[in-house]
Design an enzyme around this catalytic site. Structure first.
Site, mmCIF file in Angstrom:
data_model
loop_
_atom_site.group_PDB
_atom_site.id
_atom_site.type_symbol
_atom_site.label_atom_id
_atom_site.label_comp_id
_atom_site.label_asym_id
_atom_site.label_seq_id
_atom_site.Cartn_x
_atom_site.Cartn_y
_atom_site.Cartn_z
ATOM 1 N N HIS A 49 0.856 -1.189 0.000
ATOM 2 C CA HIS A 49 0.000 0.000 0.000
ATOM 3 C C HIS A 49 0.897 1.247 0.000
ATOM 4 C CE1 HIS A 49 -3.836 -2.049 1.795
ATOM 5 N NE2 HIS A 49 -3.400 -2.627 0.684
ATOM 6 N N GLU B 135 1.052 3.829 1.869
ATOM 7 C CA GLU B 135 1.606 4.223 3.171
ATOM 8 C C GLU B 135 2.841 3.391 3.506
ATOM 9 O OE1 GLU B 135 -1.547 3.438 2.429
ATOM 10 O OE2 GLU B 135 -2.961 4.203 3.897
ATOM 11 N N CYS C 274 -5.955 1.841 6.005
ATOM 12 C CA CYS C 274 -6.616 0.575 6.318
ATOM 13 C C CYS C 274 -6.055 -0.001 7.617
ATOM 14 C CB CYS C 274 -6.411 -0.404 5.162
ATOM 15 S SG CYS C 274 -4.726 -1.080 5.082
ATOM 16 N N CYS D 289 -2.204 -0.543 7.471
ATOM 17 C CA CYS D 289 -1.414 0.687 7.438
ATOM 18 C C CYS D 289 -1.484 1.449 8.756
ATOM 19 C CB CYS D 289 -1.830 1.554 6.255
ATOM 20 S SG CYS D 289 -1.346 0.799 4.686
HETATM 21 ZN ZN LIG Z 1 -3.343 0.202 3.714
#
Ligand SMILES: [Zn+2]
Length: 155
Positions: free
Chosen positions: A55, A57, A85, A88
């Site tokens: 992801h 991040e 999410c 993260c």
């Molecule tokens: Zn994430």
């Protein structure tokens, strides 16, 4: 030099556009140190990277930690174009990020305001300041563009 949140969010949006060009869900992130210098960038790329943890991040945290030579990003702010999410938010806490600024909410899996606020849980011994809604409209437009094009390509 410390700039305003919009300035850094524009940098995160540039990263999100790179994800879009790569055919990934367009999410981008930037880590900025305490002096206002961007030290890490990343965009979402789990498909191309064959990596479920890729992801935006996490990519930006890795990039910043390598730049600093330290996994602890104590005085840093993470700018990301989509509400973080579950994974993260955990990574952000492990990195000791001071502040998270995000653009648009993620109703299905957002763990800051949509499904829960994990950062507010009392059992974490690290506090993260949060700010949502910075440049939400362009971030949302990029996501809508991606899903519209994907529906067209794959009806
Ligand atoms: Zn994430």
């Amino acid at each position: 030099m410390i700039r305003n949140d919009e300035f850094y969010m524009h940098r995160a949006l540039e990263q999100a556009r790179l994800a879009l060009e790569a055919g990934e869900v367009p999410v981008g992130a930037v880590v900025v140190d305490g002096r206002g210098e961007p030290i890490g960038v990343g965009y979402n790329c789990p498909v191309g990277g064959q990596d479920p943890t890729a992801h935006a991040e996490v990519q930006a945290l890795r990039s910043a930690a390598r730049a600093l030579g330290n996994y602890r990003l104590d005085d840093c702010t993470l700018f990301v174009t989509l509400e973080p999410c579950l994974m993260c938010t955990g990574a952000i806490i492990h990195a000791r990020i001071r502040r998270v600024v995000y653009a648009t909410a993620e109703p299905k899996g957002g763990m800051v305001e949509s499904r829960a606020n994990l950062f507010a849980q009392p059992w974490f011994n690290h506090r993260v300041e949060i700010e949502g809604g910075v440049l939400a409209a362009p971030a949302k437009r990029l996501l809508q563009q991606f899903f519209r094009e994907r529906r067209r390509a794959d009806p």
